[in-house]
Design a protein around this motif. Structure first.
Motif, PDB file in Angstrom:
ATOM      1  N   LEU A 160       0.823  -1.211   0.000  1.00 46.49           N
ATOM      2  CA  LEU A 160       0.000   0.000   0.000  1.00 46.49           C
ATOM      3  C   LEU A 160       0.858   1.263   0.000  1.00 46.49           C
ATOM      4  O   LEU A 160       0.516   2.261  -0.648  1.00 46.49           O
ATOM      5  N   SER A 161       1.965   1.236   0.736  1.00 47.82           N
ATOM      6  CA  SER A 161       2.847   2.404   0.762  1.00 47.82           C
ATOM      7  C   SER A 161       3.446   2.650  -0.609  1.00 47.82           C
ATOM      8  O   SER A 161       3.596   3.804  -1.041  1.00 47.82           O
ATOM      9  N   TRP A 162       3.771   1.584  -1.304  1.00 43.22           N
ATOM     10  CA  TRP A 162       4.336   1.720  -2.644  1.00 43.22           C
ATOM     11  C   TRP A 162       3.291   2.273  -3.618  1.00 43.22           C
ATOM     12  O   TRP A 162       3.589   3.135  -4.445  1.00 43.22           O
ATOM     13  N   GLN A 163       2.056   1.751  -3.509  1.00 45.32           N
ATOM     14  CA  GLN A 163       1.014   2.167  -4.445  1.00 45.32           C
ATOM     15  C   GLN A 163       0.513   3.585  -4.171  1.00 45.32           C
ATOM     16  O   GLN A 163       0.227   4.354  -5.108  1.00 45.32           O
ATOM     17  N   LEU A 164       0.384   3.958  -2.905  1.00 44.01           N
ATOM     18  CA  LEU A 164      -0.189   5.255  -2.544  1.00 44.01           C
ATOM     19  C   LEU A 164       0.857   6.341  -2.352  1.00 44.01           C
ATOM     20  O   LEU A 164       0.490   7.508  -2.128  1.00 44.01           O
ATOM     21  N   ASP A 165       2.155   5.957  -2.398  1.00 40.66           N
ATOM     22  CA  ASP A 165       3.248   6.910  -2.174  1.00 40.66           C
ATOM     23  C   ASP A 165       3.029   7.677  -0.868  1.00 40.66           C
ATOM     24  O   ASP A 165       2.869   8.908  -0.844  1.00 40.66           O
TER      25      ASP A 165
END
Length: 668
Positions: free
Chosen positions: A257-262
């Protein structure tokens, strides 16, 4: 004579003779201890054989003894999941808590290094600090190995359960406060010195206005997910083949999620960041700073081992096993000495990771091997995959798994009800660790714990004893209303080791009891020819079963007391002396110079019988029936015995209570 030669009649009836220690040594065929010289002891330690060499080898490398018996079915899955979970927790180098890292940073900041001067470049400064840290780590490991060879690991025996409970609870508070900035997404300054954790808590509270909403949301969602998962695991425990590793699931989901949502760019959520890859080439750093780093290295070695011993003792008590403290010292020394060659920091235990390992199903050291292999793979290949992992998620994992430590607070009301001295140890240890930090706090707590032992032993715990009529049991006259003094006999019991701090109260109490016995309980005898007044005979029996040792000050006081009693015509007998104390009495010359060997008895009852016969020899007509009534059980009296129908009130009451006890159906 062996046990097979004993017939039933030999053991059915106990001996009723007034045996002294010398007679008992002959009857029991006492085996004398051999006195070994220092050279003989060294030869015995250096003696080598095949079995001894094998035992020594397996004690130094214990993995070879338990690894062949490793159960894949029972432990493999739990160790695998636990090792992966703990390995991922090693990723952030700033977010985790380590008091040793703080100590090393403080030492390096105080040294006159190239990196501490303003004219050095950043790369040169880093290299100078790394070189000094490697020197400090190697010296710390060498010191720990020397302490292991000298068998100094026994210091962990002074880590009592209340001390460990208070210390680990304070350490959990330290860890919790250090995770709060990560939960809130704020940056604060690190503090060192007294009350550093309180200053840090103040900075966190004052900086809440600048908290990151994204970090707070990530922390809240992670907390709900992890706590809910733990509850589900507990609820469906019987239906699951193994607990679901929610820590690992949370780390994977949070990273994706951190990667996708920056989260870092859009919501200012702190992430792990760059994970360095590769290993440094092994090299021995120059030991140019060894003189300046000697004392800090020693402090680092002791503090690091103190952490390991305290946490290891806590888990050992919880799971019912023992730890070899010298083996722990050796293992830590090897880790630090070898790790320093690879430019590593000094190692010690980690409370947060240990709790995660326990809660995720880790059972053996295989989980640590899995964690180490995972770290190696991450450093070499896949570290970049976890660069977007939010630090708040790791902080939540640490806090949730610290719940097992905070449960120890329940010990406080239990200690209040059972042992308030141990309660003081628990509370003072926690306060010292919070106020003086974990390094100095551990030393202060151990010093206070030792003082409580001195406090317990210096209090005078003694009692004047009397016989329970019709038995051979002697109890405190103040606690047992049916206990009666033997006419002409004073029995005084010591309940603690006697040394310089408590000898005065002990012997002052003894003098008071003797004086009171002479006035109220003396046995008059017939006056010698030429004298009009009768002579008052008296015996003093010192019951020493609770005295493990006496120092030279106490020995001198005992010698003086025996001589003063001898001048007054009072016989002093010693009963139930432990072997170690008896050896001390002989070494100090008290036996047989002041106290003859015939005045030493294996029990109070044997000494009382001796006094009884001695007093009858000098006063055959005085209190014969009463003394015999006290010392002889009813079952042992014959009908022709003049006291077989003794109407002694105390014995009658005792017999009535005993008959009532049997009438109620209680066992005799």
């Amino acid at each position: 004579m062996d046990s097979s030669s004993l017939c039933q009649g030999d053991i059915a009836e106990p001996l009723t003779l007034s045996l002294n220690e010398a007679q008992l040594d002959i009857l029991g065929r006492r085996v004398r201890k051999e006195s070994w010289s220092v050279l003989d002891k060294l030869r015995s330690e250096r003696w080598c054989s095949g079995p001894r060499l094998k035992s020594c080898f397996f004690s130094c490398v214990p993995v070879l003894s338990w690894l062949p018996r490793y159960s894949l079915r029972q432990n493999a899955i739990g160790d695998l999941v636990s090792g992966i979970s703990v390995g991922i927790m090693h990723l952030p180098q700033v977010g985790t808590f380590s008091i040793l890292a703080i100590m090393i940073g403080t030492v390096l900041g105080d040294l006159k290094l190239l990196g501490n001067r303003g004219d050095a470049s950043e790369s040169d400064a880093d290299m100078a600090r790394v070189s000094a840290a490697a020197q400090l780590t190697i010296m710390c490991g060498l010191i720990q190995m020397v302490l292991s060879v000298l068998h100094c690991g026994g210091v962990c025996r002074w880590l009592s359960r209340p001390l460990v409970g208070g210390y680990t609870t304070a350490a959990a508070i330290h860890v919790t406060i250090h995770q709060l900035p990560l939960l809130a997404g704020i940056a604060i300054d690190r503090h060192a010195g007294v009350c550093a954790v309180f200053w840090m808590l103040g900075d966190v509270l004052s900086g809440l206005d600048n908290a990151s909403p994204g970090a707070l949301i990530v922390s809240a969602v992670s907390m709900v997910t992890l706590v809910g998962g733990k509850v589900l695991n507990s609820y469906f425990k019987k239906h699951l083949p193994m607990p679901i590793p929610w820590e690992l699931v949370l780390v994977i989901l949070a990273t994706i999620l951190s990667w996708q949502l920056d989260l870092l760019g859009n919501y200012r959520v702190q992430v792990v960041g760059t994970v360095p890859t590769g290993l440094s080439a092994p090299s021995l750093p120059p030991l140019s700073l060894s003189q300046d780093l000697l004392l800090p290295a020693f402090a680092l070695a002791v503090v690091g081992f103190g952490f390991t011993a305290s946490l290891g003792t806590m888990f050992a008590l919880k799971h019912g096993y023992t730890i070899d403290s010298n083996q722990e010292l050796l293992a830590m020394g090897l880790c630090n000495s070898i790790g320093g060659v690879f430019q590593c920091f000094a190692v010690s235990t980690s409370m947060s990771r240990s709790m995660v390992q326990e809660s995720t199903g880790g059972k053996t050291q295989v989980s640590a091997l899995v964690s180490a292999l995972l770290m190696l793979v991450i450093l070499l290949k896949v570290g970049a995959l976890f660069e977007q992992l939010p630090k708040a998620v790791l902080a939540v994992i640490i806090l949730v798994n610290l719940q097992g430590i905070f449960v120890q607070v329940k010990d406080v009301p239990a200690l209040w009800a059972t042992d308030r001295v141990d309660l003081c140890v628990w509370v003072v240890t926690a306060l010292c660790a919070l106020v003086f930090n974990l390094d100095l706090g551990l030393g202060a707590a151990m010093a206070f714990s030792v003082l409580t032992v001195v406090f317990r032993t210096q209090r005078s715990q003694s009692a004047a004893l009397g016989v329970i009529p019709g038995t051979d049991c002697y109890r405190d006259l103040k606690l047992f209303s049916e206990a009666r003094q033997i006419p002409g006999v004073t029995i005084f019991s010591f309940c603690n080791p006697i040394y310089y701090a408590n000898s005065d109260p002990y012997f002052n109490s003894l003098e008071e009891v003797i004086q009171r016995g002479l006035e109220e309980n003396a046995c008059p005898s017939e006056a010698p020819p030429g004298q009009q007044t009768e002579v008052r005979q008296h015996c003093v029996i010192l019951e020493l079963s609770g005295v493990s040792f006496m120092d030279s000050v106490a020995m001198n006081k005992l010698r003086t007391m025996v001589k003063e009693c001898g001048n007054q015509g009072i016989w002093v007998l010693l009963a139930a002396c432990p072997d170690g104390l008896l050896t001390q009495l002989q070494t100090q010359g008290l036996v047989p110079v002041c106290v003859s060997c015939s005045s030493l008895f294996p029990s109070v009852h044997h000494a009382v019988q001796h006094c009884h016969h001695t007093l009858l020899s000098v006063s055959p007509s005085h209190n014969t029936a009463t003394i015999h009534c006290y010392l002889t059980p009813r079952s042992a009296r014959s009908d022709a015995d003049p006291v077989s129908h003794c109407s002694c009130p105390s014995e009658a009451n005792a017999q009535e209570s005993y008959d009532t006890h049997l009438a109620l159906g209680c066992p005799p």
